[in-house]
Design a protein around this motif. Sequence first.
Motif, PDB file in Angstrom:
ATOM      1  N   ARG A   8     -10.417  38.148  -1.940  1.00 38.84           N
ATOM      2  CA  ARG A   8     -11.176  37.498  -3.022  1.00 38.84           C
ATOM      3  C   ARG A   8     -11.243  38.391  -4.262  1.00 38.84           C
ATOM      4  N   GLU A   9     -11.378  39.724  -4.037  1.00 34.51           N
ATOM      5  CA  GLU A   9     -11.395  40.652  -5.166  1.00 34.51           C
ATOM      6  C   GLU A   9     -10.043  40.647  -5.870  1.00 34.51           C
ATOM      7  N   ARG A  10      -8.971  40.577  -5.095  1.00 29.92           N
ATOM      8  CA  ARG A  10      -7.632  40.511  -5.693  1.00 29.92           C
ATOM      9  C   ARG A  10      -7.479  39.277  -6.558  1.00 29.92           C
ATOM     10  N   PHE A  30      -9.249  48.860  -7.140  1.00 28.31           N
ATOM     11  CA  PHE A  30      -8.660  48.019  -6.098  1.00 28.31           C
ATOM     12  C   PHE A  30      -7.283  48.546  -5.701  1.00 28.31           C
ATOM     13  N   ARG A  79     -11.233  47.092 -12.969  1.00 29.21           N
ATOM     14  CA  ARG A  79     -11.315  46.553 -11.613  1.00 29.21           C
ATOM     15  C   ARG A  79      -9.990  46.731 -10.848  1.00 29.21           C
ATOM     16  N   ALA A 118      -9.825  37.603  -7.980  1.00 29.27           N
ATOM     17  CA  ALA A 118     -10.696  37.727  -9.165  1.00 29.27           C
ATOM     18  C   ALA A 118     -10.021  38.599 -10.226  1.00 29.27           C
ATOM     19  N   ASP A 135     -12.732  39.700   1.983  1.00 28.66           N
ATOM     20  CA  ASP A 135     -13.424  40.103   0.741  1.00 28.66           C
ATOM     21  C   ASP A 135     -12.449  40.768  -0.228  1.00 28.66           C
ATOM     22  N   ALA A 136     -11.547  41.577   0.329  1.00 28.80           N
ATOM     23  CA  ALA A 136     -10.567  42.231  -0.537  1.00 28.80           C
ATOM     24  C   ALA A 136      -9.639  41.209  -1.183  1.00 28.80           C
TER      25      ALA A 136
END
Length: 849
Positions: free
Chosen positions: A498-500, A456, A452, A502, A495-496
Amino acid sequence: MLLLEVISGERLPKPERGKMRVHKINNVNKALDFIASKGVKLVSIGAEEIVDGNAKMTLGMIWTIILRFAIQDISVEETSAKEGLLLWCQRKTAPYKNVNVQNFHISWKDGLAFNALIHRHRPELIEYDKLRKDDPVTNLNNAFEVAEKYLDIPKMLDAEDIVNTARPDEKAIMTYVSSFYHAFSGAQKAETAANRICKVLAVNQENEHLMEDYERLASDLLEWIRRTIPWLEDRVPQKTIQEMQQKLEDFRDYRRVHKPPKVQEKCQLEINFNTLQTKLRLSNRPAFMPSEGRMVSDINNGWQHLEQAEKGYEEWLLNEIRRLERLDHLAEKFRQKASIHEAWTDGKEVMLKHRDYETATLSDIKALIRKHEAFESDLAAHQDRVEQIAAIAQELNELDYYDSHNVNTRCQKICDQWDALGSLTHSRREALEKTEKQLETIDQLHLEYAKRAAPFNNWMESAMEDLQDMFIVHTIEEIEGLISAHDQFKSTLPDADREREAILAIHKEAQRIAESNHIKLSGSNPYTTVTPQIINSKWEKVQQLVPKRDHALLEEQSKQQSNEHLRRQFASQANIVGPWIQTKMEEIGRISIEMNGTLEDQLSHLKQYERSIVDYKPNLDLLEQQHQLIQEALIFDNKHTNYTMEHIRVGWEQLLTTIARTINEVENQILTRDAKGISQEQMQEFRASFNHFDKDHGGALGPEEFKACLISLGYDVENDRQKQTGSMDSDDFRALLISTGYSLGDAEFHRIMSVVDPNHSGLVTFQAFIDFMSRETTDTDTADQVIASFKVLAGDKNFITAEELRRELPPDQAEYCIARMAPYQGPDAVPGALDYKSFSTALYGESDL
């Protein structure tokens, strides 16, 4: 008796003694009858008074005879004989000081008037400046003696009688002065002939000077065109924007500074040519034919070639600047992407060639496999960048970028390296998969983190690359599109983030599990080099680049708004100036057709109209300033107007040229009218008829229109009929034609067309029409008149000598004739004889000198 015999020219019979009175009366009556037959009216006198010795009556009759045979033939400007003789004396003595001839008695007492008359015609006989007004006897005797000795004029008066008389006898002085008039009449005739010749020669000399001026101006203009065309046809592009912008500035200087004076020179040259041709036609001289290559048509052809070379030159320069700007942008983009890619590939070949798996543990091997998978994912993500680099290099090649060699070399190196990385990646995978069979353990949590984190991380790198990507736009719509795309990108940042969080949570979870289970980790994640610190650092970089991108886009938006303002500003002015020029062109067309009032009124109106046009020039200067601002801003289109600066310039030049030509046409009509004696009414009648048949208002008539125009004027030039009309004026001539029912025959009409349209263009201009009508209805000077004048100077000989020419003509005109007259070849020729007849006919184009 003797006087009567002299008067009658007959021998009268001598009377016999005793019949003396009767015979005397008969003899005197014969003389009186002869005198009466010559138109002399004798009042209150008969033969008886004369025979009886009536002195008063006899003297009165003698004076009447003198008036008839000595003075009556003197006539100046339709005055009586006495008035004419007095006027002649006044004109001849006007330049002399102390002389004021007002009568035939007191004005002549001091003798200065007699001396002035002689000095005026024969200055070598009298030293006038040495005469004194207070010495009348000396003055009178000097004049009487010179007249008797050199002019064959008998001494009829006595100086002392004149001086000692309060009022000298008017009839005696008038009789004596008439002798001077007759003595000098021959000289007057020669003077008149010389004046006529001088006038004709002056016309020729002036025309030759105008021809030389035309040749010189035409040569200068053609040379400038010859030098300028290769410069405009040189379309070799330069390597940099600065060099092309300098060429554009040079072209602007050409249009604003160098070309406008040449446009005026060309217009003035055509006006001078037309004026010269008009003068030649008015003086019955042959038309001027410039030397080969310098015709007005040659200049027009050269000018057309110049404008063809000029056409599209500015557009080519702007397109080249746009192309170079695009090339610079692409080249910078290529270097940026290549640098990023080269930085990424740095050390990758060494890593792929490393044989660390040969001594690694099972867990290490699994970690190496996962790490290699992450690398392959990263490698695949970089495939787009390599393709973009190759595509940019290809576009630079197609646009003929001047540094294409270095770009191609660098691109080829990147592609070769990329192929090598692909091959090495495949080889390492095979080696790791071969070893993987022996390894079973893998840290799934680290693997998940690596899988992931890599995409990213690649997304963040792409985002940073996009945020730093250069852009170039030309319209407000384009920048607004970029701003909209940037806003969409900013909407994906939550959203990015939140991905970071995670991804970072996975890393924290791996550490928590290891700590809770007392597992000792070996430093960094074995499956990826993307650490949480790298992710946070790049995320912070993205956060910093977003407002910078915002600022750059807003700055460009402001620039495009400024450009839009410049477009609207130029369009607003151009949409006023363009229609104004078109309206003025149409108005000039109407003015040239209507032509109300006298020609002087029309000329004054046109010149006033021309001044109003010139006064409009600041509006064009303002438009030029606005146009330069647009070009400096590199604005290439303007949807708010259909007028370009080029259209405006061409229209302005055509407007100035048209009004100048129209003024010149009226000036030539005035020249024609004044030289040919055409009345204002005739000129208006000619113009009205011409305009009536000029249906398309083009300023010229076709053959059928011209023929109809002539018929409308009742005009016919059939040779035999024309000769019968003699010297009729135009109204009588037209009436005769109408009464006889004549119409133009084909042969005669073809002759007329060859006169008014010598170049066979199929069109008859108004000037040619006026020239033709003036030649047919007015008298002009002719070669025969000049020949007759030369014959007077030559003393009725068929030739003339250089000595005679120098004696009778001013020095410059005498030498002009001597240099051009051919030797006389007749049987009565003498050494140095010159042929004035061939010279005179050559002046009118009837022979060659």
